[in-house]
Motif scaffolding. Structure first.
Motif, PDB file in Angstrom:
ATOM      1  N   ARG A   1       3.124   6.494 -15.741  1.00 38.82           N
ATOM      2  CA  ARG A   1       2.360   5.959 -16.865  1.00 38.82           C
ATOM      3  C   ARG A   1       2.532   4.440 -16.915  1.00 38.82           C
ATOM      4  O   ARG A   1       1.590   3.689 -17.123  1.00 38.82           O
ATOM      5  CB  ARG A   1       2.887   6.592 -18.160  1.00 38.82           C
ATOM      6  CG  ARG A   1       2.022   6.392 -19.369  1.00 38.82           C
ATOM      7  CD  ARG A   1       2.672   7.076 -20.548  1.00 38.82           C
ATOM      8  NE  ARG A   1       4.074   6.686 -20.640  1.00 38.82           N
ATOM      9  CZ  ARG A   1       4.573   5.938 -21.622  1.00 38.82           C
ATOM     10  NH1 ARG A   1       3.803   5.541 -22.578  1.00 38.82           N
ATOM     11  NH2 ARG A   1       5.842   5.612 -21.640  1.00 38.82           N
ATOM     12  N   LEU A   2       3.785   4.010 -16.689  1.00 40.20           N
ATOM     13  CA  LEU A   2       4.056   2.581 -16.722  1.00 40.20           C
ATOM     14  C   LEU A   2       3.402   1.866 -15.548  1.00 40.20           C
ATOM     15  O   LEU A   2       2.934   0.750 -15.655  1.00 40.20           O
ATOM     16  CB  LEU A   2       5.567   2.337 -16.675  1.00 40.20           C
ATOM     17  CG  LEU A   2       6.314   2.692 -17.935  1.00 40.20           C
ATOM     18  CD1 LEU A   2       7.804   2.725 -17.674  1.00 40.20           C
ATOM     19  CD2 LEU A   2       6.005   1.682 -19.012  1.00 40.20           C
ATOM     20  N   MET A   3       3.372   2.543 -14.405  1.00 40.44           N
ATOM     21  CA  MET A   3       2.889   1.878 -13.201  1.00 40.44           C
ATOM     22  C   MET A   3       1.397   1.720 -13.163  1.00 40.44           C
ATOM     23  O   MET A   3       0.878   0.780 -12.611  1.00 40.44           O
ATOM     24  CB  MET A   3       3.339   2.662 -11.971  1.00 40.44           C
ATOM     25  CG  MET A   3       4.717   2.294 -11.550  1.00 40.44           C
ATOM     26  SD  MET A   3       5.087   2.912  -9.941  1.00 40.44           S
ATOM     27  CE  MET A   3       5.272   4.617 -10.246  1.00 40.44           C
TER      28      MET A   3
ATOM     29  N   ARG B   1       3.999 -10.096 -16.703  1.00 41.19           N
ATOM     30  CA  ARG B   1       4.994 -10.265 -15.658  1.00 41.19           C
ATOM     31  C   ARG B   1       6.104  -9.231 -15.649  1.00 41.19           C
ATOM     32  O   ARG B   1       6.965  -9.272 -14.790  1.00 41.19           O
ATOM     33  CB  ARG B   1       5.644 -11.650 -15.793  1.00 41.19           C
ATOM     34  CG  ARG B   1       4.919 -12.671 -14.964  1.00 41.19           C
ATOM     35  CD  ARG B   1       5.144 -14.030 -15.527  1.00 41.19           C
ATOM     36  NE  ARG B   1       3.870 -14.565 -15.964  1.00 41.19           N
ATOM     37  CZ  ARG B   1       3.288 -15.599 -15.416  1.00 41.19           C
ATOM     38  NH1 ARG B   1       3.878 -16.233 -14.457  1.00 41.19           N
ATOM     39  NH2 ARG B   1       2.131 -16.015 -15.830  1.00 41.19           N
ATOM     40  N   SER B   2       6.118  -8.330 -16.597  1.00 39.30           N
ATOM     41  CA  SER B   2       7.294  -7.474 -16.695  1.00 39.30           C
ATOM     42  C   SER B   2       7.235  -6.301 -15.726  1.00 39.30           C
ATOM     43  O   SER B   2       7.618  -5.205 -16.047  1.00 39.30           O
ATOM     44  CB  SER B   2       7.472  -6.979 -18.121  1.00 39.30           C
ATOM     45  OG  SER B   2       6.343  -6.236 -18.482  1.00 39.30           O
ATOM     46  N   GLY B   3       6.774  -6.569 -14.561  1.00 39.03           N
ATOM     47  CA  GLY B   3       6.845  -5.536 -13.527  1.00 39.03           C
ATOM     48  C   GLY B   3       5.802  -4.455 -13.717  1.00 39.03           C
ATOM     49  O   GLY B   3       4.629  -4.726 -13.635  1.00 39.03           O
ATOM     50  N   MET B   4       6.249  -3.261 -13.980  1.00 38.39           N
ATOM     51  CA  MET B   4       5.327  -2.138 -13.996  1.00 38.39           C
ATOM     52  C   MET B   4       4.490  -2.126 -15.246  1.00 38.39           C
ATOM     53  O   MET B   4       4.943  -2.433 -16.324  1.00 38.39           O
ATOM     54  CB  MET B   4       6.113  -0.850 -13.938  1.00 38.39           C
ATOM     55  CG  MET B   4       6.906  -0.732 -12.699  1.00 38.39           C
ATOM     56  SD  MET B   4       7.577   0.883 -12.583  1.00 38.39           S
ATOM     57  CE  MET B   4       8.737   0.844 -13.896  1.00 38.39           C
ATOM     58  N   ARG B   5       3.267  -1.689 -15.083  1.00 38.88           N
ATOM     59  CA  ARG B   5       2.471  -1.454 -16.261  1.00 38.88           C
ATOM     60  C   ARG B   5       1.345  -0.541 -15.938  1.00 38.88           C
ATOM     61  O   ARG B   5       0.662  -0.727 -14.975  1.00 38.88           O
ATOM     62  CB  ARG B   5       1.924  -2.762 -16.796  1.00 38.88           C
ATOM     63  CG  ARG B   5       1.228  -2.584 -18.115  1.00 38.88           C
ATOM     64  CD  ARG B   5       1.334  -3.793 -18.965  1.00 38.88           C
ATOM     65  NE  ARG B   5       2.715  -4.161 -19.116  1.00 38.88           N
ATOM     66  CZ  ARG B   5       3.287  -5.078 -18.423  1.00 38.88           C
ATOM     67  NH1 ARG B   5       2.630  -5.720 -17.520  1.00 38.88           N
ATOM     68  NH2 ARG B   5       4.535  -5.380 -18.603  1.00 38.88           N
TER      69      ARG B   5
ATOM     70  N   PRO C   1       0.818  -1.219   0.000  1.00 37.64           N
ATOM     71  CA  PRO C   1       0.000   0.000   0.000  1.00 37.64           C
ATOM     72  C   PRO C   1       0.848   1.264   0.000  1.00 37.64           C
ATOM     73  O   PRO C   1       0.894   2.014   0.970  1.00 37.64           O
ATOM     74  CB  PRO C   1      -0.817  -0.126   1.291  1.00 37.64           C
ATOM     75  CG  PRO C   1      -0.011  -0.988   2.175  1.00 37.64           C
ATOM     76  CD  PRO C   1       0.761  -1.906   1.295  1.00 37.64           C
ATOM     77  N   VAL C   2       1.542   1.469  -1.089  1.00 40.72           N
ATOM     78  CA  VAL C   2       2.447   2.608  -1.222  1.00 40.72           C
ATOM     79  C   VAL C   2       2.045   3.360  -2.478  1.00 40.72           C
ATOM     80  O   VAL C   2       1.817   2.749  -3.513  1.00 40.72           O
ATOM     81  CB  VAL C   2       3.906   2.104  -1.366  1.00 40.72           C
ATOM     82  CG1 VAL C   2       4.845   3.251  -1.586  1.00 40.72           C
ATOM     83  CG2 VAL C   2       4.312   1.299  -0.155  1.00 40.72           C
ATOM     84  N   SER C   3       1.940   4.673  -2.392  1.00 42.47           N
ATOM     85  CA  SER C   3       1.535   5.426  -3.580  1.00 42.47           C
ATOM     86  C   SER C   3       2.677   5.504  -4.573  1.00 42.47           C
ATOM     87  O   SER C   3       3.848   5.407  -4.203  1.00 42.47           O
ATOM     88  CB  SER C   3       1.099   6.834  -3.184  1.00 42.47           C
ATOM     89  OG  SER C   3       2.222   7.591  -2.824  1.00 42.47           O
ATOM     90  N   SER C   4       2.327   5.672  -5.846  1.00 40.26           N
ATOM     91  CA  SER C   4       3.371   5.700  -6.876  1.00 40.26           C
ATOM     92  C   SER C   4       4.276   6.911  -6.697  1.00 40.26           C
ATOM     93  O   SER C   4       5.461   6.856  -7.023  1.00 40.26           O
ATOM     94  CB  SER C   4       2.757   5.681  -8.267  1.00 40.26           C
ATOM     95  OG  SER C   4       1.470   6.202  -8.262  1.00 40.26           O
ATOM     96  N   THR C   5       3.724   7.988  -6.155  1.00 38.50           N
ATOM     97  CA  THR C   5       4.555   9.172  -5.904  1.00 38.50           C
ATOM     98  C   THR C   5       5.659   8.829  -4.891  1.00 38.50           C
ATOM     99  O   THR C   5       6.807   9.239  -5.061  1.00 38.50           O
ATOM    100  CB  THR C   5       3.705  10.324  -5.343  1.00 38.50           C
ATOM    101  OG1 THR C   5       2.433  10.285  -5.970  1.00 38.50           O
ATOM    102  CG2 THR C   5       4.354  11.654  -5.573  1.00 38.50           C
ATOM    103  N   SER C   6       5.300   8.086  -3.845  1.00 36.50           N
ATOM    104  CA  SER C   6       6.313   7.691  -2.863  1.00 36.50           C
ATOM    105  C   SER C   6       7.425   6.895  -3.518  1.00 36.50           C
ATOM    106  O   SER C   6       8.600   7.067  -3.201  1.00 36.50           O
ATOM    107  CB  SER C   6       5.708   6.812  -1.776  1.00 36.50           C
ATOM    108  OG  SER C   6       4.583   7.384  -1.223  1.00 36.50           O
TER     109      SER C   6
END
Lengths: 252, 335
Positions: A248-250, B331-335, A98-103
Motif C-alpha cells: 500500500r505504501l509502495m 522524499r520519504s521513500g515509499m508511497r 525494474p523490480v516488482s514490489s512482491t520481490s
C-alpha cells in the motif's frame, strides 16, 4: 514466460536479501551486540537462585526458550532495515529499479528469516555445548527455528510498514518484543501464569516456538506438529498483512 | 521506437491527501534532448520526477516513457530510465563496487557485463582507486559521482536527475555539469530539475518553468528571455541609506515599475516603460536619501523572465510549512 517471470522475481528477491544481509554482517559490531543480549539473558537465568547445583531440568526448559527468543530478536531486528532504508532514501534505489514490489517483500522477508535462523543457531550451539542440553532431533529443531523466524519476520514487516521513521519502528518493535519475551514462555512456563496471561501467551508466536522446541526434546511429536501448524498459519497471515501494508505504501 | 518523444506527460496531477503538489502538468521531452524543469523549492519538481519514474502513483493524468505507459508497464519504463536522486542514496555500509554490483543485478545484467560496465563507469568517474572503500567515507563530490555512475550501469536511454548540482561546491558542480553535457552529447535524453536559473540557462535546450505545481512556461532559454517582450531591466547600486530590502519596497511603489528584486547585491528593476520609470526611480531614491553608485540598462535575463512569469524571485524564498510538508512527502521513500 510465466515461469521465467517467477524466476526473475525470485532472483530479485535473493539479490535484495543478499544485499540486506551483507550490510548487517558488514558491521560485525552490530551482529555481536545483537547476540550479546540473548547470551546475557541465557547466563543470568541459567543460575537457579537459591540452588547451588546447576539444575539440568530447568536448563532443558530455559535453553530452547532462549533459542526461540533469539530467533525473534534476530529476525525483527533485520526487518527494521526496511525503515532505515526508507529514511536514508536507499529504498528509492530499489523502487526505481525494474523490480516488482512482491520481490522486494519476499527479499526482505528472506533476509529477516535468515538472520533469525543464524542468531538462533549461534545460541543453540553455545547453549547446548556449555550447558550440556541435547536437542535430540536437530532436523525438527531446525524446522521449528525456520518457521518461527519467518513468523517473526512477518510481524517485523508489519511494524516497519506502519512506522514512518526508525525511532518509531524501534519503539513499536520493543513494545512487541519485550512483552512477548516474558509472556512467550521463555523464562516461565505458560501453564504457571496467573489467569488472563495464558490467553495472551497463546496469541503470541513465540509461545508456540518455545513449546515446540521443548516438545522436540521430550519427543512429544503431536505437540510439535500442532505448534508447527500454528507457526505456518502465523507466517502466512503476517506475511500477507505485512506485504499489504508495504504494498500500500509502495504503490500509493 | 513507437514515439519520437522520450517522455510524454499529460495532465499529470498529484494530491498528497488534500495537498495539491502537482497540478495538471503536460509537457514532452524529445529524444536526445536536455530538458530542464526549473522552479523554486516545493514547486512539485521532485513529485513530478517520481511519478515519471514510476515510484509514485499519480492522482490523475498519464506518463508515457519511450512508448510505455508508466502505470501499465512500470518495469519497462524503469529499465529505460537512470535516476539520479537529489541526495546520495547509496548503501553507506557497502563499497562502491558492491553498490554498483547490486544495481547491476537488479537490472538483470549478467556477471561479465556487470564487471565490464562497473569497470567502465568507475574509470569514467575517477573512482577506481577508491572502489573498495565503504561509501560512507566518501566526500560529497564522490557521492554525487557515484550516484550518477550507478544510474548509468544499465545504460539507460533516458537519464533523470533531480537537482544534480545542489549542495555541491562550485568546482564539483562544474564537473557534474560537464558530465551531464557529455552524457547528452552521447545521445542520452536528459531530464533534470533545478532551482538555479543560471544552471538551467547554461545546460538545458528547453526549460519548463514550474511553480506551485503548475507548468507556467515552456520554451528554449532564448525564447523565454524574449518572452519578457518590451520589458527591460535596470540595474541600480545604491550606496547608503536604508537597507536593500527596504529599497525594494520603496521602488516597488514607483510608477512604471513592474517588478523589483535583488540580484547579486544590485537592485534590479523590470519595466515595460523604462524612460518613464528611470527618472521616477532615481527621484525616489534621492528623496529617501540614497546615493546611486551605479545605474545601467541591461538585457533581460532568464531570471527576469522567471519573475515576470511567476511574480516572484526564485531565491531566498523561505520554505512555507506546506512546502516543507510536500518535500517530506515527496522524499520519504515509499508511497
Amino acid at each position: 514466460m510465466k515461469t521465467f517471470k517467477l524466476f526473475t522475481m525470485l532472483t530479485h528477491s535473493i539479490y535484495i536479501a543478499e544485499n540486506d544481509l551483507r550490510q548487517s554482517f558488514k558491521s560485525v559490531r552490530h551482529v555481536v551486540w545483537s547476540l550479546l543480549f540473548p547470551l546475557f539473558m541465557m547466563f543470568t537465568f541459567s543460575f537457579r537462585y537459591g540452588v547451588s547445583e546447576p539444575d539440568i531440568s530447568f536448563l532443558n526448559f530455559l535453553i530452547p526458550g532462549i533459542v526461540g527468543m533469539t530467533a525473534m530478536f534476530g529476525s525483527i531486528n533485520e526487518t527494521m532495515s526496511i525503515v532505515w532504508d526508507k529514511s536514508l532514501g536507499v529504498f528509492d534505489r530499489i523502487l526505481a529499479a525494474p523490480v516488482s514490489s512482491t520481490s522486494i517483500i519476499i527479499g526482505k522477508t528472506m533476509a529477516g528469516a535468515v538472520m533469525g535462523v543464524i542468531s538462533a543457531l549461534v545460541l543453540l550451539i553455545v547453549g547446548s555445548s556449555l550447558f550440556g542440553v541435547s536437542f535430540v532431533n536437530i532436523s525438527f529443531v531446525l524446522l521449528i527455528v525456520v518457521l518461527a523466524s519467518f513468523s517473526f519476520t512477518g510481524i517485523g514487516t508489519i511494524i516497519s510498514g506502519l512506522a514512518s521513521e526508525p525511532r518509531e519502528a524501534m519503539m513499536l518493535s520493543n513494545l512487541l518484543r519485550f512483552p512477548m519475551m516474558f509472556l512467550g514462555g521463555v523464562f516461565f512456563p505458560v501453564e504457571a501464569m496467573p489467569m488472563p496471561l495464558p490467553y495472551i501467551a497463546r496469541a503470541l508466536p513465540l509461545t508456540y516456538a518455545t513449546e515446540a522446541l521443548r516438545a522436540v526434546m521430550s519427543k512429544n511429536m503431536a505437540v510439535v506438529l500442532f505448534d508447527a501448524t500454528v507457526l505456518v498459519a502465523y507466517t502466512v497471515s503476517t506475511i500477507i498483512i505485512g506485504s499489504k501494508t508495504l504494498m500500500r505504501l509502495m504503490t500509493r | 521506437m513507437r514515439s519520437e518523444n522520450a517522455i510524454e506527460v499529460s495532465n499529470l496531477t498529484k494530491y498528497y491527501g488534500k495537498l495539491l503538489a502537482v497540478d495538471q502538468i503536460s509537457f514532452e521531452v524529445k529524444g536526445r534532448e536536455l530538458f530542464g524543469l526549473l522552479g523554486p523549492n516545493g514547486a512539485g519538481k521532485t513529485t513530478t520526477i517520481r511519478m515519471i519514474c514510476g515510484m509514485l502513483r499519480p492522482t490523475g493524468g498519464t506518463v508515457v516513457v519511450a512508448g510505455f505507459d508508466v502505470s501499465q508497464k512500470p518495469e519497462e519504463v524503469k529499465r529505460r530510465i537512470g535516476l539520479v536522486p537529489d541526495i546520495s542514496n547509496l548503501f553507506g555500509e557497502l563499497s562502491a563496487r558492491v553498490n554498483l554490483e547490486f544495481m547491476g543485478k537488479l537490472y538483470g545484467l549478467d556477471k561479465k557485463t556487470r564487471r565490464e560496465r562497473i569497470d567502465h563507469v568507475l574509470e569514467l568517474f575517477h573512482l577506481k582507486e577508491r572502489q573498495n572503500d565503504l561509501v560512507k567515507y566518501y566526500s560529497k563530490g564522490m557521492h554525487r559521482r557515484l550516484t550518477i555512475a550507478a544510474a548509468l550501469i544499465h545504460q539507460p536511454e533516458i537519464l533523470v536527475m533531480d537537482e544534480p548540482t545542489s549542495g555541491l561546491d562550485a568546482q564539483t558542480a562544474r564537473l557534474v555539469r560537464e558530465i551531464i553535457i557529455d552524457l547528452n552529447k552521447e545521445g542520452r535524453t536528459v531530464l533534470l530539475t533545478t532551482h538555479q536559473i543560471d544552471e538551467a540557462d547554461r545546460l538545458c535546450q528547453r526549460i519548463g518553468i514550474i511553480d506551485r505545481g503548475r507548468l507556467i512556461a515552456l520554451n528554449t532559454p532564448e525564447e523565454l528571455k524574449n518572452s519578457t517582450e518590451g520589458t527591460r531591466a535596470l540595474e541600480i547600486k545604491v550606496l547608503n541609506g536604508v537597507d536593500q530590502q527596504r529599497w525594494l519596497a520603496i521602488i516597488h511603489e514607483a510608477e512604471g515599475v513592474d517588478n523589483v528584486f535583488l540580484a547579486e547585491g544590485k537592485i534590479r528593476v523590470l519595466s515595460k516603460d523604462l524612460p518613464e520609470a528611470i527618472p521616477t526611480v532615481v527621484n525616489l531614491i534621492n528623496k529617501h536619501g540614497g546615493k546611486i553608485e551605479n545605474i545601467s540598462v541591461t538585457q533581460p535575463t532568464l531570471e527576469d523572465a522567471f519573475i515576470n512569469l511567476t511574480g516572484k524571485s526564485i531565491r531566498e524564498e523561505p520554505m512555507s510549512k506546506e512546502d516543507y510538508l510536500k518535500r517530506r512527502l515527496s522524499r520519504s521513500g515509499m508511497r
